[in-house]
Design a protein around this motif. Structure first.
Motif, PDB file in Angstrom:
ATOM      1  N   VAL A  84      50.932  -3.305   3.374  1.00 58.50           N
ATOM      2  CA  VAL A  84      51.970  -2.142   3.820  1.00 58.50           C
ATOM      3  C   VAL A  84      51.228  -0.961   4.209  1.00 58.50           C
ATOM      4  O   VAL A  84      50.038  -0.994   3.914  1.00 58.50           O
ATOM      5  N   GLU A  85      52.025  -0.088   4.696  1.00 58.54           N
ATOM      6  CA  GLU A  85      51.494   1.114   5.226  1.00 58.54           C
ATOM      7  C   GLU A  85      51.183   1.980   3.931  1.00 58.54           C
ATOM      8  O   GLU A  85      49.986   2.612   3.850  1.00 58.54           O
ATOM      9  N   ASP A  89      55.622   1.839  -0.547  1.00 55.33           N
ATOM     10  CA  ASP A  89      56.109   0.489   0.220  1.00 55.33           C
ATOM     11  C   ASP A  89      56.095  -0.633  -0.731  1.00 55.33           C
ATOM     12  O   ASP A  89      56.851  -1.592  -0.908  1.00 55.33           O
ATOM     13  N   LEU A 106      47.522  -0.014   3.761  1.00 53.71           N
ATOM     14  CA  LEU A 106      46.538   0.479   4.789  1.00 53.71           C
ATOM     15  C   LEU A 106      46.222   2.064   4.966  1.00 53.71           C
ATOM     16  O   LEU A 106      45.353   2.449   5.452  1.00 53.71           O
ATOM     17  N   ALA A 109      49.377   4.152   9.560  1.00 51.60           N
ATOM     18  CA  ALA A 109      49.957   3.133  10.880  1.00 51.60           C
ATOM     19  C   ALA A 109      48.971   3.614  11.658  1.00 51.60           C
ATOM     20  O   ALA A 109      48.793   4.892  12.080  1.00 51.60           O
ATOM     21  N   ILE A 173      52.317  -9.356   7.120  1.00 53.14           N
ATOM     22  CA  ILE A 173      52.290  -7.654   7.622  1.00 53.14           C
ATOM     23  C   ILE A 173      53.674  -7.177   7.367  1.00 53.14           C
ATOM     24  O   ILE A 173      54.525  -7.711   8.119  1.00 53.14           O
ATOM     25  N   THR A 175      54.410  -3.929   7.757  1.00 46.27           N
ATOM     26  CA  THR A 175      54.516  -2.484   8.070  1.00 46.27           C
ATOM     27  C   THR A 175      55.842  -2.113   8.502  1.00 46.27           C
ATOM     28  O   THR A 175      56.539  -2.873   8.723  1.00 46.27           O
ATOM     29  N   ASP A 176      55.982  -0.850   8.828  1.00 47.32           N
ATOM     30  CA  ASP A 176      57.424  -0.213   8.931  1.00 47.32           C
ATOM     31  C   ASP A 176      57.973  -0.737  10.237  1.00 47.32           C
ATOM     32  O   ASP A 176      57.202  -1.094  11.204  1.00 47.32           O
ATOM     33  N   GLY A 181      54.426   1.189  13.415  1.00 42.71           N
ATOM     34  CA  GLY A 181      54.391   0.292  12.364  1.00 42.71           C
ATOM     35  C   GLY A 181      54.312  -1.121  13.401  1.00 42.71           C
ATOM     36  O   GLY A 181      53.256  -2.017  12.914  1.00 42.71           O
ATOM     37  N   THR A 184      50.946  -1.344  14.674  1.00 37.75           N
ATOM     38  CA  THR A 184      49.881  -1.721  13.822  1.00 37.75           C
ATOM     39  C   THR A 184      49.836  -3.150  13.673  1.00 37.75           C
ATOM     40  O   THR A 184      48.890  -3.950  13.165  1.00 37.75           O
ATOM     41  N   ALA A 185      50.967  -3.604  13.529  1.00 33.97           N
ATOM     42  CA  ALA A 185      51.414  -5.225  13.234  1.00 33.97           C
ATOM     43  C   ALA A 185      50.666  -6.170  14.278  1.00 33.97           C
ATOM     44  O   ALA A 185      49.948  -7.303  14.093  1.00 33.97           O
ATOM     45  N   ARG A 202      55.058 -12.138   9.559  1.00 32.01           N
ATOM     46  CA  ARG A 202      55.647 -10.830   9.823  1.00 32.01           C
ATOM     47  C   ARG A 202      56.948 -10.893   9.225  1.00 32.01           C
ATOM     48  O   ARG A 202      57.607 -11.824   9.391  1.00 32.01           O
TER      49      ARG A 202
END
Ligand SMILES: [Zn+2]
Length: 231
Positions: A84-85, A89, A106, A109, A173, A175-176, A181, A184-185, A202
Motif C-alpha cells: 500500500v502507499e 491504507d 511504500l 507513490a 499491489i 496502490t491508489d 498509483g 507505481t503499480a 493487482r
C-alpha cells in the motif's frame, strides 16, 4: 477575525488537511469550553506523536515498537504481502475482513514531477523481504549487506532471491487507483517480474478511478481484493 490565542488556534487548525476555516473556528470554540483534562490529553497526544512515532523495520507501517503488530502477528500469512502507499491504507484493507497477510507501506507513490522516484519510496526493504535477506521477527536483528537499488541496478535483489527461493509467494499491489498509483503499480510489477516463483497481483477493477484507497467503500475494496488479477 478574533484576537490572541483563539485566533492562533484557529490559524493552526486551518492549516490541517481537510479542515476549512469554519471547522477550524468550530474546533477552537469547542476547545475553549473544554475541560482542562481534555486539553491536557490532547496536548499530551500531540507531544507523543512527535516523539513516539516510528516506523516498522519490516513493513514501514507506523509502529510503537521496532516491529508493528501486523508483522509480529504469527497468525498472519507470512507468505502474502499487500503493498500500500500509506499506513492509513492498511485500515481500509483491514476493514474488508478479507485479508490475513502482511503489509508493506511504500510511503507514497511515484511522482517524477513531484520529485518522488523509486529511491524516495520504501522499495528497497520490499525487495529485501522478498529476497529473504531482511531479518524477520524471529531472526537475528542485524541487517545483512543487502543489494542496493538504484536506477538500472535495482534487480540485484531479484537475483539474490533466485538463489534463495522465496518465502513470500504472493504480492498484492494495492496502490491508489490514480495516475501515480498506477505508475507505481506498473513499476513494481516490472521490478518483481524477475522473481520467478512469486505471484504478483493487482486489485481488480471496480475501484473508482482517480480515487484514494482510503476512501473506497468496504464492499468494493473487498471485491477488488478477492478478484485480484495477476500482473
Ligand atoms: Zn510491520
Amino acid at each position: 477575525m478574533f484576537e490572541g490565542p483563539l485566533q492562533d488556534l484557529i490559524d493552526e487548525f486551518s492549516r490541517l488537511p481537510g479542515i476549512g476555516p469554519k471547522s477550524a473556528q468550530r474546533i477552537a470554540f469547542h476547545l475553549m469550553k473544554a475541560e482542562p483534562e481534555d486539553i491536557d490529553r490532547l496536548q499530551s497526544a500531540l507531544g507523543r506523536v512527535r516523539e513516539g512515532v516510528q516506523f516498522c523495520r519490516i513493513c514501514g507501517n507506523i509502529s510503537e515498537a521496532d516491529v508493528c503488530h501486523y508483522c509480529a502477528d504469527t497468525r498472519r500469512d507470512k507468505g502474502l504481502i499487500c503493498i500500500v502507499e500509506e499506513a492509513r491504507d492498511i485500515q481500509a484493507i483491514e476493514r474488508t475482513g478479507e485479508y490475513n497477510g502482511r503489509y508493506h507501506v511504500l510511503g507514497g507513490a511515484l511522482d517524477p514531477l513531484g520529485g518522488i522516484g523509486p529511491n524516495e519510496l520504501n522499495i528497497r526493504t520490499l525487495l529485501q523481504r522478498i529476497a529473504g535477506v531482511l531479518a524477520d521477527v524471529d531472526d537475528a536483528p542485524e541487517t545483512l549487506d543487502a543489494p542496493s537499488i538504484s536506477e538500472g541496478a535495482d534487480l540485484d535483489a531479484a537475483l539474490a532471491a533466485k538463489a534463495k527461493g522465496p518465502e513470500i509467494h504472493e504480492v498484492i499491489i494495492a496502490t491508489d487507483p490514480n495516475t501515480e498509483g498506477e505508475a507505481t503499480a506498473t513499476y513494481l510489477a516490472r521490478l518483481l517480474r524477475d522473481f520467478p516463483d512469486l505471484t504478483v497481483t493487482r486489485l481488480a477493477s471496480g475501484m473508482p478511478l482517480g480515487g484514494d484507497l482510503e476512501f473506497v467503500d468496504e464492499l468494493t475494496l473487498s471485491r477488488a481484493l478477492t478478484g485480484r488479477l495477476r500482473v
